[in-house]
Scaffold this active site. Structure first.
Site, short mmCIF file in Angstrom:
data_model
loop_
_atom_site.label_atom_id
_atom_site.label_comp_id
_atom_site.label_asym_id
_atom_site.label_seq_id
_atom_site.Cartn_x
_atom_site.Cartn_y
_atom_site.Cartn_z
N HIS A 1 -9.92 -75.87 -25.16
CA HIS A 1 -10.71 -74.98 -24.05
C HIS A 1 -10.83 -75.18 -22.59
O HIS A 1 -10.06 -75.39 -21.51
CB HIS A 1 -12.43 -74.72 -24.72
N HIS B 1 -3.12 -68.46 -25.46
CA HIS B 1 -3.83 -68.13 -25.80
C HIS B 1 -4.70 -67.11 -27.31
O HIS B 1 -3.72 -66.71 -27.86
CB HIS B 1 -4.57 -67.62 -24.88
N ASP C 1 -6.69 -71.38 -16.50
CA ASP C 1 -6.65 -72.69 -16.05
C ASP C 1 -4.87 -73.14 -16.10
O ASP C 1 -4.95 -74.34 -15.10
CB ASP C 1 -6.56 -73.78 -17.49
#
Ligand code: SDX
Length: 424
Positions: free
Chosen positions: A266, A307, A364
């Protein structure tokens, strides 16, 4: 509300079970499975892949098209034309503020930035080399013990004050983590500075020298906050909702969200991306890491890739890449890690393994390169995610408490020992 019905037959059950089907304003229909409990059945969905755990009006994601909307507004438009505090107002209240509302909101947040002096003692209890996320879990949880005047979760004004306190104090607490780790004095917030500028000042100024903040970096920092502000029912937000469902103290609920965010699957992925790029070290080594990422026997995964919801580019990653280029140009940095990241992305996007599984760069992938260029240490990356996501967490917590609700209590498929007697 149910305009359609689903019909379910189960072997051994001589009736057809009718289940209501609801349509939202966007997205797939949902089948209301609640009647199943009365028939002695549960649904089974580890990882909540097919489960809508709540109704929400805050954020919408179309994973196939790569679309992210906050209160209906596309994330790329918000990142370009709005700013973080305006997005905070939007997420919390449902509409963009007018000029007067914005001024009042910014002023209120600016006046809540200081933290109780006694919180400093909590920092001093940590080792200097503690991970800043460990400190954040502790100090944000500790806020529960300080602000007793706004803890009635059934009072909308109290919930609002809690939200203001959290938005305002998170940058102060985060910067204190960094200062503590390097043994420098904590810097007080300055209420005449903007949100992002204040954070960078508290990170990099010292009582002896004021940090000169570049407007390009302030804008980039604000954009990073905006891009992380909310993302629907992800693991940490669901954790905050679940913790909140028991009626727990709001600051403790946010600490629970911070804990859930920390993992590399995460929010911890931004730190893990930089570690991975450093490990790769050279473009020539990329094929070896791609090979490892594809090997089911190897736990290594390409960090910043893939994802649960997006089967397309994460729209945030595109804005992040653009911001990354702007920041490196402003600072005149030619970062070899950016070259590795760009090449890694190109190779992965053409590799059948990633293409077939629809694995694309996520939020990210590029954020770490920007933060590194700003001089922010890797261990602070996930803290910055947590700061930014606090508005999402508290908006969902507030939404939960603003409507009729009940405690979250999943069930299970039990596969343990059958009832047996204790040996006599
Ligand atoms: C965030 O949910 C949110 O909204 C989160 C977030 C937010 O804003 O709140 O967007 C923030 O958490 C972004 C994600 C950051 N994490 C990473 O970058 C870590 C690397 N990514 C993976 O671990 C993974 O893609 C997840 C955790 C993000 C998603 O996990 P899923 O949905 O359980 O994916 P999956 O296991 O179903 O993957 C499907 C297939 C599998 O292969 P097969 O078993 O079908 O052969 O794709 C493979 C996976 O092994 N796979 C990868 C991969 N990600 C998935 N293979 C190699 N590298 C990867 N990164």
């Amino acid at each position: 509300m149910a305009d359609k019905k689903a019909r379910l037959t189960v072997d051994g059950l001589d009736e057809v079970i009718e289940l209501p089907v609801y349509s939202g304003t966007e997205g797939p229909d949902v089948i209301d499975v609640r009647p199943l409990t009365g028939k002695g059945l549960f649904t089974y969905d580890p990882g909540f892949v097919s489960t809508a755990a709540c109704e929400s009006q805050i954020t919408y994601i179309d994973g196939d098209k790569g679309i992210l909307l906050h209160r209906g507004y596309p994330i790329d438009q918000l990142a370009e034309q709005s700013d973080y505090l305006e997005v905070c107002y939007l997420l919390l209240n449902g509409e963009l503020p007018n000029a007067e509302e914005k001024k009042r909101f910014v002023n209120t947040i600016s006046n809540h930035t200081m933290v109780h002096e006694q919180l400093i003692s909590f920092y001093k209890g940590f080792r200097r080399d503690a991970h800043p996320m460990a400190i954040m879990c502790g100090v944000v949880g500790a806020l529960s013990a300080f602000y007793h005047d706004s803890l009635d979760i059934n009072n909308a004004n109290h919930r609002e004050v809690c939200a203001y306190r959290l938005i305002a104090k998170m940058p102060t607490l985060a910067a204190m983590c960094y200062k503590y780790s390097i043994g420098q004095p904590f810097m007080f917030p300055r209420n005449d500075k903007g949100y992002a500028e204040n954070f960078l000042r508290m990170m990099f100024s010292t009582p002896c020298a004021e940090y000169e903040v570049s407007p390009v970096l302030v804008r980039a920092m604000d954009r990073i906050f905006t891009l992380h502000a909310d993302h629907e029912q992800n693991a940490s937000t669901s954790t905050v909702r679940l913790a909140g469902s028991s009626g727990a103290n709001p600051f403790a609920c946010i600490a629970a969200g911070i804990a859930a965010l920390w993992g590399p699957a995460h929010g911890g992925a931004n730190e893990a991306v930089l570690t991975m790029l450093n490990e790769i070290g050279d473009e020539a080594n990329i094929p070896e890491f791609i090979k490892r990422a594809k090997d089911p026997e190897d736990p290594f995964r390409l960090m910043g890739f893939g994802h649960r919801v997006y089967r397309n580019f994460d729209p945030r990653s595109r804005v992040m890449k653009k911001t990354c280029d702007e920041v490196l140009a402003e600072l005149n940095i030619d970062d070899p890690l950016l070259r590795i990241a760009t090449r890694l992305e190109e190779i992965a996007l053409e590799d059948p393994y990633f293409v077939e599984r629809k694995l694309y760069p996520n939020v990210d992938f590029y954020s770490g390169i920007i933060l590194k260029a700003m001089g922010i240490p890797t261990s602070m990356f996930t803290v910055i995610f947590a700061m930014s996501r606090t508005i999402g967490w508290i908006s969902h917590w507030n939404e939960f408490h603003s409507s009729p609700n009940r405690i979250g209590r999943p069930r299970q498929l039990y596969t343990g020992a059958k009832k047996r007697d204790y040996p006599g």
